[in-house]
Write an enzyme that holds these catalytic residues in place. Sequence first.
Site, PDB file in Angstrom:
ATOM      1  CG  ASP A 188      -1.857  53.674  22.635  1.00 14.28           C
ATOM      2  OD1 ASP A 188      -0.910  54.026  23.357  1.00 14.28           O
ATOM      3  OD2 ASP A 188      -3.019  54.093  22.774  1.00 14.28           O
TER       4      ASP A 188
ATOM      5  CG  ASP B 244      -2.640  54.735  28.976  1.00 24.52           C
ATOM      6  OD1 ASP B 244      -2.200  53.583  29.116  1.00 24.52           O
ATOM      7  OD2 ASP B 244      -2.411  55.653  29.772  1.00 24.52           O
TER       8      ASP B 244
END
Length: 241
Positions: free
Chosen positions: A31, A33
Amino acid sequence: MTSSSEFAPGLTVQGFTPPLNLKDFKLIAFDMDSTLINIECVDEIADAAGLKAEVAAITEATMRGEIADFKESLRRRVRLLRGVTVAHMEQVLAERLQLNPGAEALVKACKAVGMKVLLVSGGFTYFTDRVRDRLGIDYTRSNVLEIESGPNCGQLTGRMVDQPWGDICDGAEKRKMLLETCALLGISPRQAIAVGDGANDLPMMGEAGLSVAYHAKPRVREQAMVAINEGGLDRLLEVLR
């Protein structure tokens, strides 16, 4: 899954006995953020429009799993960004976005043993493309913000652009992209590592042979095989030799 135990201060494991061999894995999926980077990009863009508190509250509830429909959550937040300029996004990139501690070291270690690197994000290509280029990431999937043409050229419309694979990269799309990349590489998902921090990372983490929670929400920490609660991403190398 078995109950977790503290392997080292700030590092817990469950469901396996470390160390594992890094060379047994062929793909690592991140991922972006709050995992690979230090910010939630949508929140920081919103800050430029004076709407950070409102947008960040939706982001936080979504990452905790309290808002189940990630697509609708993201659409709500992006609608609030209408009128924000590309210059504001450039400012976020230049002044706020940093790689999280240990990101470069972990990616380098994975690439050194021949692993491929995948970045799957509910964020935006404006940022994922820069992170991809900086870290030498092999594959990415993320969302495209629509930008006005004509008189308001350079301003966000408050919408996203549909892509050939679909409309929004949510948890289901992250899982799909992980599986598609494994198929492309001719490997089993058991040979993949998935790293995330929020509820929308759980679908891909559930498919991977090793799931890693990085400074994650409680629900994600509970389900991950490795939880890095203190220190940098490269702490994963303490359980992978």
